[in-house]
Design a protein around this motif. Structure first.
Motif, PDB file in Angstrom:
ATOM      1  N   GLU A 165      28.677 -12.048 -25.334  1.00  0.00           N
ATOM      2  CA  GLU A 165      27.156 -12.066 -24.306  1.00  0.00           C
ATOM      3  C   GLU A 165      27.190 -11.193 -23.131  1.00  0.00           C
ATOM      4  O   GLU A 165      26.525 -10.834 -22.810  1.00  0.00           O
ATOM      5  CB  GLU A 165      27.234 -13.546 -23.943  1.00  0.00           C
ATOM      6  CG  GLU A 165      26.891 -14.478 -24.923  1.00  0.00           C
ATOM      7  CD  GLU A 165      26.039 -15.660 -24.245  1.00  0.00           C
ATOM      8  OE1 GLU A 165      24.773 -15.868 -24.371  1.00  0.00           O
ATOM      9  OE2 GLU A 165      26.912 -16.577 -23.927  1.00  0.00           O
ATOM     10  N   ILE A 166      28.561 -10.803 -22.707  1.00  0.00           N
ATOM     11  CA  ILE A 166      28.819  -9.796 -21.772  1.00  0.00           C
ATOM     12  C   ILE A 166      29.328  -8.395 -22.464  1.00  0.00           C
ATOM     13  O   ILE A 166      30.391  -8.402 -22.862  1.00  0.00           O
ATOM     14  CB  ILE A 166      30.108 -10.251 -20.726  1.00  0.00           C
ATOM     15  CG1 ILE A 166      29.552 -11.718 -20.128  1.00  0.00           C
ATOM     16  CG2 ILE A 166      30.145  -9.350 -19.470  1.00  0.00           C
ATOM     17  CD1 ILE A 166      28.115 -11.902 -19.425  1.00  0.00           C
ATOM     18  N   TYR A 167      28.349  -7.370 -21.923  1.00  0.00           N
ATOM     19  CA  TYR A 167      28.608  -6.073 -22.596  1.00  0.00           C
ATOM     20  C   TYR A 167      28.586  -5.013 -21.338  1.00  0.00           C
ATOM     21  O   TYR A 167      27.687  -5.222 -20.523  1.00  0.00           O
ATOM     22  CB  TYR A 167      27.616  -5.509 -23.525  1.00  0.00           C
ATOM     23  CG  TYR A 167      27.549  -6.352 -24.906  1.00  0.00           C
ATOM     24  CD1 TYR A 167      28.575  -6.007 -25.957  1.00  0.00           C
ATOM     25  CD2 TYR A 167      26.843  -7.443 -25.071  1.00  0.00           C
ATOM     26  CE1 TYR A 167      28.193  -6.644 -27.146  1.00  0.00           C
ATOM     27  CE2 TYR A 167      26.846  -7.970 -26.165  1.00  0.00           C
ATOM     28  CZ  TYR A 167      27.390  -7.732 -27.117  1.00  0.00           C
ATOM     29  OH  TYR A 167      27.554  -8.319 -28.314  1.00  0.00           O
ATOM     30  N   SER A 168      29.609  -4.400 -21.404  1.00  0.00           N
ATOM     31  CA  SER A 168      29.421  -3.216 -20.353  1.00  0.00           C
ATOM     32  C   SER A 168      28.749  -2.088 -20.954  1.00  0.00           C
ATOM     33  O   SER A 168      28.279  -1.985 -22.158  1.00  0.00           O
ATOM     34  CB  SER A 168      30.628  -2.672 -19.915  1.00  0.00           C
ATOM     35  OG  SER A 168      31.400  -1.942 -20.998  1.00  0.00           O
ATOM     36  N   LYS A 169      28.236  -1.128 -20.090  1.00  0.00           N
ATOM     37  CA  LYS A 169      27.358   0.021 -20.564  1.00  0.00           C
ATOM     38  C   LYS A 169      28.345   0.704 -21.803  1.00  0.00           C
ATOM     39  O   LYS A 169      27.608   0.960 -23.069  1.00  0.00           O
ATOM     40  CB  LYS A 169      26.845   1.126 -19.473  1.00  0.00           C
ATOM     41  CG  LYS A 169      26.039   2.090 -19.955  1.00  0.00           C
ATOM     42  CD  LYS A 169      25.595   2.629 -18.822  1.00  0.00           C
ATOM     43  CE  LYS A 169      26.273   3.995 -18.485  1.00  0.00           C
ATOM     44  NZ  LYS A 169      25.572   5.032 -17.275  1.00  0.00           N
ATOM     45  N   ASP A 170      29.406   0.735 -21.396  1.00  0.00           N
ATOM     46  CA  ASP A 170      30.259   1.657 -22.525  1.00  0.00           C
ATOM     47  C   ASP A 170      30.373   0.938 -23.902  1.00  0.00           C
ATOM     48  O   ASP A 170      30.157   1.272 -24.878  1.00  0.00           O
ATOM     49  CB  ASP A 170      31.810   1.812 -22.156  1.00  0.00           C
ATOM     50  CG  ASP A 170      31.670   3.164 -21.034  1.00  0.00           C
ATOM     51  OD1 ASP A 170      30.506   3.841 -21.187  1.00  0.00           O
ATOM     52  OD2 ASP A 170      32.677   3.454 -20.262  1.00  0.00           O
ATOM     53  N   VAL A 188      20.344  -8.879  -8.302  1.00  0.00           N
ATOM     54  CA  VAL A 188      20.926  -8.879  -9.638  1.00  0.00           C
ATOM     55  C   VAL A 188      21.543  -7.642  -9.527  1.00  0.00           C
ATOM     56  O   VAL A 188      21.157  -6.524  -9.068  1.00  0.00           O
ATOM     57  CB  VAL A 188      19.752  -8.940 -10.597  1.00  0.00           C
ATOM     58  CG1 VAL A 188      20.130  -8.432 -11.748  1.00  0.00           C
ATOM     59  CG2 VAL A 188      19.127 -10.338 -10.408  1.00  0.00           C
ATOM     60  N   VAL A 189      22.820  -7.535  -9.764  1.00  0.00           N
ATOM     61  CA  VAL A 189      23.692  -6.425  -9.994  1.00  0.00           C
ATOM     62  C   VAL A 189      23.245  -5.367 -11.674  1.00  0.00           C
ATOM     63  O   VAL A 189      22.952  -6.055 -12.360  1.00  0.00           O
ATOM     64  CB  VAL A 189      25.129  -6.471 -10.288  1.00  0.00           C
ATOM     65  CG1 VAL A 189      25.691  -7.345  -8.761  1.00  0.00           C
ATOM     66  CG2 VAL A 189      25.469  -7.342 -11.201  1.00  0.00           C
ATOM     67  N   LYS A 190      23.407  -4.191 -11.412  1.00  0.00           N
ATOM     68  CA  LYS A 190      22.885  -3.323 -12.257  1.00  0.00           C
ATOM     69  C   LYS A 190      23.392  -3.797 -13.612  1.00  0.00           C
ATOM     70  O   LYS A 190      22.986  -3.403 -14.516  1.00  0.00           O
ATOM     71  CB  LYS A 190      23.039  -1.789 -11.874  1.00  0.00           C
ATOM     72  CG  LYS A 190      24.496  -1.613 -11.855  1.00  0.00           C
ATOM     73  CD  LYS A 190      24.658   0.020 -11.429  1.00  0.00           C
ATOM     74  CE  LYS A 190      26.073   0.281 -11.287  1.00  0.00           C
ATOM     75  NZ  LYS A 190      26.267   1.575 -10.876  1.00  0.00           N
ATOM     76  N   GLU A 191      24.657  -3.746 -13.687  1.00  0.00           N
ATOM     77  CA  GLU A 191      25.435  -4.274 -15.015  1.00  0.00           C
ATOM     78  C   GLU A 191      24.781  -5.351 -15.756  1.00  0.00           C
ATOM     79  O   GLU A 191      24.784  -5.327 -16.969  1.00  0.00           O
ATOM     80  CB  GLU A 191      26.858  -4.596 -14.827  1.00  0.00           C
ATOM     81  CG  GLU A 191      27.743  -3.245 -14.221  1.00  0.00           C
ATOM     82  CD  GLU A 191      27.770  -3.096 -12.746  1.00  0.00           C
ATOM     83  OE1 GLU A 191      26.994  -3.651 -11.928  1.00  0.00           O
ATOM     84  OE2 GLU A 191      28.528  -2.372 -12.236  1.00  0.00           O
ATOM     85  N   ALA A 192      24.231  -6.470 -14.874  1.00  0.00           N
ATOM     86  CA  ALA A 192      23.841  -7.636 -15.561  1.00  0.00           C
ATOM     87  C   ALA A 192      22.543  -7.328 -16.137  1.00  0.00           C
ATOM     88  O   ALA A 192      22.122  -7.915 -17.033  1.00  0.00           O
ATOM     89  CB  ALA A 192      23.766  -8.648 -14.494  1.00  0.00           C
TER      90      ALA A 192
END
Ligand code: GLU
Length: 506
Positions: free
Chosen positions: A285-290, A264-268
């Protein structure tokens, strides 16, 4: 300016619920100019201490990019950040309470306390220690570490505001003479966190709802110390996928790091956990950290339990794998598939079988060049749910598959062709492909189209036959891409091998 903290106890694996208590305070801190996110280790319960647990906490936070501004390993104005090293600070606060007549030394042996509990149980009374307060509690403010120190409660109703749960109140029945400093001289969580949050000027306490029932006692201690309290942000439970139970290890809750090890990638993971019990009111549903920092809002944390849904996590992971490839290119995604991870070496004490080398490729893939692995990744990445799917999905790019006519002929399209037809189609394909000089995906696509026109077969029948003959896999990327990466010699050799096997079977 927001000052928040993550204050885990090093008592074992950190699972998904724990990490949400790190993500939200991180986001809250980052939302304000000069905000401060603190990492403090609450290790005052020495009986529950687990070797390697602190390292695992560090690895998890580092992996997810939840960089703390102050705390263990980093230092800061409020060192030390291990509670076990802050004894003198707690004792100084304890003495303030003693002086004010709000604490007392309690020499009562634990057997006696058990008896009190039993008596109350028999009388069907709630067990409240204040009903058994020793006589010396009022007459002396002497205390030496080695004797437990208790809070002297003054039962009354309390009201308070929780940023998530709203206005709350309780009656006097829940206030009690809780232990502040234990026999071993270390404080309880109940006392230590109040002192530390005050000393560290924390503005928001973000933690699970399980602490709500202790709030009346905490509020009484703030009041007795004459200090203000931070804002309270109580997070609802993370519920198991089925039923109404809290997600727990028994229900198969994995450590967050297990997901990292599975690809699993950290962003997910960050994305999924941040949205577990929070949404911004849109369909996004998809958000980056920023984006999370920009959009997270305490007032939209939900009050009811949030259900853990691994299917959704893996779906989001697939989306993130594509996003990384599309936005950062194959090299960036490739780096996630094989790398040495120094952080995991440190937390090996908790799981000695973990390897610091992350490698999601089948073993045989390492005999090939990095460039070839990248070519494979480029055509398969959009099928991956987790990076470790590479092991199952790509083996045939690295070694000839075992010929399995039963598997080939059980395919619902190939089934429709007789074995003679299968042989003839494969021979025709071999002849045609042999003449392709420039083995590019485009040329292969054209050749396959010509073959389709000449044989008059349905695409699903012809292409399934060729696809399975070269891969023996349940699925593979588009046929012309797969053949382009495999190369001419291998593609033709595999078609020949299957063709001969069919001939032998006739
Ligand atoms: N040490 C506590 C725990 O691990 C932290 C609770 C809090 O954040 O105050 O549950």
């Amino acid at each position: 300016m927001n000052i928040t903290r993550f204050a885990p106890s090093p008592t074992g694996y950190i699972h998904l619920g724990n990490v949400r208590s790190a993500i939200y305070p991180y986001l809250i801190a980052k939302q304000s100019d000069g905000g401060n996110f603190i990492l403090r280790i609450e290790d005052t319960d020495q009986n529950r201490y687990v070797e390697g647990a602190t390292e695992l906490i560090l690895e998890t936070l580092t992996w997810l990019g939840l960089d703390w501004d102050e705390g263990i390993e980093k230092g800061g104005d409020h060192s030390p950040y291990y509670q076990s090293e802050r004894r003198d600070i707690y004792h100084a606060y304890a003495r303030k309470l003693l002086k004010a007549g709000r604490a007392y030394a309690d020499p009562t042996p634990s057997e006696k306390i058990d008896e009190y509990r039993k008596e109350d149980n028999e009388k069907k009374l709630p067990f409240l220690y204040r009903n058994h307060r020793p006589e010396t509690a009022d007459s002396s403010d002497a205390w030496e570490p080695g004797t437990p120190l208790r809070f002297k409660s003054d039962p009354k109703s309390v009201e308070w505001h929780d940023e998530v749960m709203g206005d709350l109140k309780t009656g006097p029945e829940v206030m009690d003479d809780i232990i502040l400093i234990k026999k071993d001289g270390l404080p309880t969580y109940n006392f230590a966190h109040i002192v530390d949050d005050y000393e560290m000027q924390v503005t928001h306490i973000v933690r699970g709802v399980e602490y709500l029932s202790s709030m009346p006692n905490y509020l009484a201690i703030y009041e007795a110390l004459g200090i203000s309290h931070p804002k309270f942000v109580s997070l609802p439970h993370v519920l198991a996928t089925q039923g109404n139970k809290k997600l727990s290890k028994r229900d198969g809750a994995k450590s967050v790091i297990d997901y990292k090890d599975e690809g699993v990638v950290k962003e997910a993971m960050l994305n999924y956990l941040a949205c577990l019990g929070w949404n911004d009111g849109t369909e996004q549903e998809i958000y980056s950290k920023d984006e999370l920092i920009e959009k997270f809002d305490i007032s939209r944390i939900q009050t009811s339990g949030a259900r853990f849904d691994e299917v959704k996590l893996l779906w989001q992971n697939g989306q993130w794998i594509r996003k990384i490839y599309d936005e950062q290119g194959v090299d960036a995604l490739y780096d996630r598939t094989v790398s040495r991870d120094e952080a995991s070496i440190k937390s090996n004490a908790i799981n000695p079988t973990r390897d610091s080398l992350i490698n999601f490729w089948p073993e045989i893939a390492m005999d090939y060049s990095e460039d070839y692995r990248k070519q494979v990744l480029s055509i398969i990445y959009d099928r991956l749910k987790v990076l470790s799917d590479l092991r199952e999905y790509t083996t045939y790019f690295f070694e000839d598959p075992r010929i399995d006519l039963e598997f080939l002929q059980s395919n619902k399209f190939i089934k429709k062709l007789s074995e003679t037809e299968q042989r003839d189609l494969l021979s025709a394909a071999i002849d045609k492909l042999q003449n392709v000089e420039d083995w590019t995906a485009d040329n292969l696509q054209n050749t396959l189209n010509d073959l389709l026109a000449e044989t008059g077969k349905k695409p699903a029948e012809l292409f399934s036959l060729i696809r399975i003959a070269i891969s023996y896999a349940n699925f593979s990327p588009a046929l012309h891409l797969t053949m382009a990466v495999l190369g001419k010699d291998r593609t033709i050799a595999r078609l020949n091998a299957t063709c001969s096997a069919i001939v032998n079977d006739l």
